[in-house]
Design a protein around this motif. Structure first.
Motif: not given
Length: 91
Positions: A26-39
């Protein structure tokens, strides 16, 4: 509130492993897509599983155990009036 360990060692290790995997993914996905709150939600769920594994206490397992105990007690109290009707407790 009395907190006793209610999960085993193997299950605790599985929870820690899966929780850390979920947090890392989830952290790696959040770095790529910071606007996506589901992570952020997945990070919190992973952290919760890691904490359950470290403490070896799961509130959901405790809730089910408490429900099973309450059902068993209600079944025991339901049988007593039937035994009195059969006359098993008379002198």
């Amino acid at each position: 509130m009395n907190i006793k360990p209610n999960i085993g060692i193997l299950q605790a290790l599985i929870r820690i492993t899966c929780g850390l995997t979920l947090v890392a993914w989830s952290t790696s996905k959040l770095v790529k897509q910071p606007w996506n709150d589901r992570f952020l939600f997945f990070i919190m769920m992973g952290a919760m599983k890691v904490a359950e594994g470290i403490v070896r206490y799961c509130p959901i397992v405790a809730l089910f155990e408490k429900g099973k105990q309450a059902a068993k007690e209600s079944n025991n109290t339901d049988k007593k009036p039937l035994e009195l009707l059969n006359g098993s407790d008379i002198l």
